[in-house]
Design a protein around this motif. Structure first.
Motif, short mmCIF file in Angstrom:
data_model
loop_
_atom_site.label_atom_id
_atom_site.label_comp_id
_atom_site.label_asym_id
_atom_site.label_seq_id
_atom_site.Cartn_x
_atom_site.Cartn_y
_atom_site.Cartn_z
N LEU A 27 0.86 -1.19 0.00
CA LEU A 27 0.00 0.00 0.00
C LEU A 27 0.89 1.23 0.00
N THR A 28 0.74 2.05 -1.02
CA THR A 28 1.53 3.28 -1.11
C THR A 28 0.60 4.47 -1.29
N ALA A 29 1.08 5.59 -0.84
CA ALA A 29 0.34 6.85 -1.02
C ALA A 29 1.37 7.93 -1.28
N PRO A 30 0.98 8.98 -2.01
CA PRO A 30 1.93 10.07 -2.26
C PRO A 30 2.45 10.66 -0.94
N SER A 34 5.45 3.24 2.67
CA SER A 34 4.77 2.06 2.14
C SER A 34 4.44 1.08 3.25
#
Length: 109
Positions: A27-30, A34
């Motif tokens: 799961l990554t987000a700007p 992670s």
């Protein structure tokens, strides 16, 4: 984690906390760390689940495809050598590694 390591993705093998894990999801987000969901593949903790913040792990590394997690030489033993190990007697006469790890019949409990 070095810049030359392979990309982190589901299905990748990684080495985290002295164990080998299979990446189940990433799961990554700007501008965020992670979150990686892992399942252990080591014999003594098979299936153990672990969620980690990848960037915060001290010695986390991706195992390149085709490489061994433990040995630098990924070539497996030849079949004759492995068969000799598998059928070698243990400390008790008449007992081999193969016989020791056989499961009991379904009805015997």
């Amino acid at each position: 984690m070095s810049s030359e390591s392979p990309p982190l993705a589901a299905g990748t093998l990684v080495r985290v906390r002295q164990r080998t894990f299979l990446v189940e999801s990433v799961l990554t987000a700007p501008e965020a760390a992670s979150i990686v969901s892992l399942a252990c593949v080591d014999d003594d903790a098979q299936g153990h689940r672990l969620d980690v913040i990848w960037e915060a792990e001290v010695d986390a590394r991706v195992i390149p495809t085709g490489k061994s997690a433990i040995r630098p030489n990924p070539t497996p033993d030849d079949p004759k050598t492995f068969a000799a190990y598998l059928h070698a007697p243990l400390s008790q006469p008449g007992t081999t590694v193969l016989e020791k790890h056989r499961c009991a019949p379904q009805g015997a409990r």
